[in-house]
Design a protein around this motif. Structure first.
Motif, mmCIF file in Angstrom:
data_model
loop_
_atom_site.group_PDB
_atom_site.id
_atom_site.type_symbol
_atom_site.label_atom_id
_atom_site.label_comp_id
_atom_site.label_asym_id
_atom_site.label_seq_id
_atom_site.Cartn_x
_atom_site.Cartn_y
_atom_site.Cartn_z
ATOM 1 N N ALA A 99 0.842 -1.192 0.000
ATOM 2 C CA ALA A 99 0.000 0.000 0.000
ATOM 3 C C ALA A 99 0.878 1.243 0.000
ATOM 4 C CB ALA A 99 -0.891 -0.011 1.229
ATOM 5 N N PRO A 100 0.624 2.193 -0.910
ATOM 6 C CA PRO A 100 1.454 3.411 -0.946
ATOM 7 C C PRO A 100 1.291 4.220 0.337
ATOM 8 C CG PRO A 100 0.002 3.254 -2.856
ATOM 9 C CD PRO A 100 -0.419 2.212 -1.912
ATOM 10 N N ARG A 101 2.401 4.724 0.872
ATOM 11 C CA ARG A 101 2.378 5.495 2.100
ATOM 12 C C ARG A 101 3.133 6.802 1.903
ATOM 13 N NH1 ARG A 101 1.421 1.719 6.424
ATOM 14 N NH2 ARG A 101 1.521 -0.423 5.675
ATOM 15 N N LEU A 102 2.600 7.847 2.491
ATOM 16 C CA LEU A 102 3.305 9.120 2.563
ATOM 17 C C LEU A 102 3.682 9.351 4.021
ATOM 18 C CD1 LEU A 102 1.353 11.596 0.257
ATOM 19 C CD2 LEU A 102 3.500 10.447 -0.204
ATOM 20 N N LEU A 103 4.951 9.601 4.280
ATOM 21 C CA LEU A 103 5.437 9.869 5.625
ATOM 22 C C LEU A 103 5.624 11.369 5.775
ATOM 23 C CD1 LEU A 103 8.066 6.995 5.784
ATOM 24 C CD2 LEU A 103 5.662 6.939 6.435
ATOM 25 N N ILE A 104 4.994 11.962 6.814
ATOM 26 C CA ILE A 104 4.949 13.417 6.957
ATOM 27 C C ILE A 104 5.897 13.875 8.054
ATOM 28 C CG2 ILE A 104 3.456 15.406 7.396
ATOM 29 C CD1 ILE A 104 1.095 13.756 6.596
ATOM 30 N N THR A 105 6.652 14.927 7.756
ATOM 31 C CA THR A 105 7.426 15.613 8.776
ATOM 32 C C THR A 105 7.106 17.095 8.690
ATOM 33 O OG1 THR A 105 9.320 15.893 7.293
ATOM 34 C CG2 THR A 105 9.315 13.957 8.703
ATOM 35 N N GLY A 106 7.124 17.759 9.842
ATOM 36 C CA GLY A 106 6.828 19.185 9.849
ATOM 37 C C GLY A 106 6.293 19.610 11.188
ATOM 38 N N GLU B 190 1.848 9.519 9.165
ATOM 39 C CA GLU B 190 1.809 8.632 8.006
ATOM 40 C C GLU B 190 0.421 8.657 7.378
ATOM 41 O OE1 GLU B 190 3.712 4.477 7.803
ATOM 42 O OE2 GLU B 190 1.615 4.074 8.205
ATOM 43 N N ILE B 191 0.384 8.630 6.049
ATOM 44 C CA ILE B 191 -0.879 8.536 5.318
ATOM 45 C C ILE B 191 -0.837 7.261 4.494
ATOM 46 C CG2 ILE B 191 -2.433 9.639 3.677
ATOM 47 C CD1 ILE B 191 -0.771 12.197 4.101
ATOM 48 N N LEU B 192 -1.878 6.463 4.584
ATOM 49 C CA LEU B 192 -2.014 5.277 3.750
ATOM 50 C C LEU B 192 -2.966 5.615 2.607
ATOM 51 C CD1 LEU B 192 -1.439 2.246 3.336
ATOM 52 C CD2 LEU B 192 -3.442 1.776 4.738
ATOM 53 N N LEU B 193 -2.491 5.542 1.374
ATOM 54 C CA LEU B 193 -3.302 5.945 0.222
ATOM 55 C C LEU B 193 -4.230 4.825 -0.207
ATOM 56 C CD1 LEU B 193 -0.650 7.811 -1.963
ATOM 57 C CD2 LEU B 193 -2.306 8.778 -0.374
ATOM 58 N N GLY B 194 -5.444 5.191 -0.596
ATOM 59 C CA GLY B 194 -6.395 4.243 -1.148
ATOM 60 C C GLY B 194 -6.691 4.578 -2.601
ATOM 61 N N SER B 195 -7.756 4.009 -3.130
ATOM 62 C CA SER B 195 -8.089 4.233 -4.537
ATOM 63 C C SER B 195 -8.765 5.578 -4.765
ATOM 64 C CB SER B 195 -8.999 3.112 -5.040
ATOM 65 O OG SER B 195 -10.192 3.071 -4.286
#
Length: 422
Positions: free
Chosen positions: A302-309, A316-321
């Motif tokens: 599953a594609p994930r975006l890891l956030i810093t700031g 972390e964001i788990l991307l869906g369709s």
């Protein structure tokens, strides 16, 4: 403080999401009738049943209820059976397909925001929401009920302290269930907890700023808004702050009650988010545990975006369709609360195994590895997406079995080897 802030964001988002689907439903009892038909009256409800329901909550007479039903009919949200017969208590009011579709879309949006709250408050990981599942629908409906009761419960405790009479309490409760009064209280709470920008000098919120917000939401004029602000001051929920112009803030005596109610509601909503995630994992198709619709795979694919700031944001964001909008408005799928982030900053989508970014005419721009995005652009694995002061790194789904973790104080990523302690 984190739980209270996330709860306020959720409450504001719930209001905005409702008005996005039903922008014309802001008169007293309209939303209640529409919700009843979409939830409990999907097979129809007798007009007499609606009389009793609305009279119990809002003290509206039968003629006003008929008027509200006619307004829903005029908007294409319900029909009558028989269609051409004279209205009576036995007439059946049926929701249209348009009402049911919009309400289900509202539930999906609420689910996404609930999962975001669960991620921020409890570190929850889950996929997208499927409201057609009975267990998921019940979790979402409980979350909506929590929204409605959070501010009402805190207000009741304020009224206990002030000794407000029973009659005035009932009247206040009816007012607080309206978009206007409830929205004004939310605006004051957003400012109190530092969730809104404060470009002007002074304490509290300018009444004219609050009126401008409601004008944008429901086209309510300034004088009516000022009258409603005065009412909230009168019942002890808001208080005036010094200055030549009218400024208000949450009343000092009410702050502790709202703080406790928001904390309790946030913990409850986080539990409901966990229930929703469990329900979703049960209904996911075999080989598609995240409900992505992308074929076989496991959590690692599953594609994930890891956030810093800065600030309280999901790590972390788990991307869906479904495409996700990133922005600072309460209705954004990923909420990044910074003045450098536009209300709807950019959109991220996952399709055919690839992730793409579309800038939504943001003021400060969207950047991939330092290059400004013009329109849409692909986001390759390992690339860094910059949105205002935040950096979102696309973790390669085919990387080793370890979990990629984001260091919230820097843009570096640390990879935890399999089996290593957290």
């Amino acid at each position: 403080m984190l739980t209270q802030r996330e709860t306020i964001r959720f409450l504001a988002a719930a209001q905005e999401l409702w008005l996005r689907q039903f922008p014309a439903l802001h008169r007293r009892a309209q939303w209640h009738l529409a919700s009843h038909l979409a939830v409990r009256g999907r097979e129809g409800a007798a007009l007499g049943e609606l009389y009793g329901l609305v009279k119990q909550i809002f003290l509206l007479d039968d003629a006003t209820v008929r008027e509200r039903v006619s307004e829903l009919r005029g908007l294409g949200l319900c029909v009558l059976d028989p269609e051409d017969g004279a209205l009576s208590a036995r007439s059946v009011v049926l929701p249209t397909a348009a009402l049911l579709e919009r309400y289900d879309a509202y539930l999906r949006d609420i689910g996404a925001r609930l999962l975001a709250l669960g991620t921020a408050v409890a570190g929850l990981r889950s996929g997208r929401v499927g409201p057609d599942d009975a267990a998921s629908r019940q979790a979402l409906l409980r979350a909506i009920e929590s929204c409605q009761e959070t501010l009402l419960g805190a207000s009741e405790r304020v009224f206990d302290d002030s000794g407000l009479s029973r009659a005035r309490r009932l009247d206040a409760r009816r007012h607080l269930m309206s978009v206007s009064h409830g929205g004004l209280l939310l605006i004051a709470l957003e400012r109190q907890y530092g969730l809104t920008e404060a470009p002007d000098e002074g304490e509290g919120v300018l009444a004219d700023q609050m009126a401008a917000s409601l004008l944008g939401l429901i086209r309510q004029n300034f004088q009516t808004t000022r009258d409603h602000i005065a009412y909230l001051v009168q019942i002890g929920l808001l208080e005036r702050r010094p200055g030549r112009a009218l400024r208000v803030a949450v009343a000092e005596g009410a702050l502790a009650h709202f703080d406790r109610a928001l904390e309790e509601a946030g913990a409850d909503l986080a539990r409901q988010a966990t229930e929703l995630a469990v329900a979703e994992s049960v209904m996911a198709a075999p080989g598609d545990p995240f409900g992505l619709g992308g074929g076989a795979g496991d959590a690692g694919s599953a594609p994930r975006l890891l956030i810093t700031g800065p600030g309280d944001v999901p790590s972390e964001i788990l991307l869906g369709s479904e495409p996700v909008v990133i922005g600072r408005a309460p209705g954004a799928g990923v909420l990044l609360p910074s003045i450098e982030v536009s209300r709807a900053h950019c959109r991220i989508a996952f399709a055919d195994g690839a992730v793409s970014i579309t800038d939504l005419n943001s003021t400060n721009g969207t950047f991939i590895d330092g290059e400004r995005v013009d329109g849409a652009a692909p986001l390759p694995p390992g690339a860094v997406l910059r949105v205002g002061p935040y950096r979102l790194t696309y973790a390669d789904p085919d990387a080793v079995d370890g979990t990629m973790r984001a260091d919230r104080n820097s843009a570096t990523l640390r990879q935890r080897p399999p089996g290593a302690p957290e």
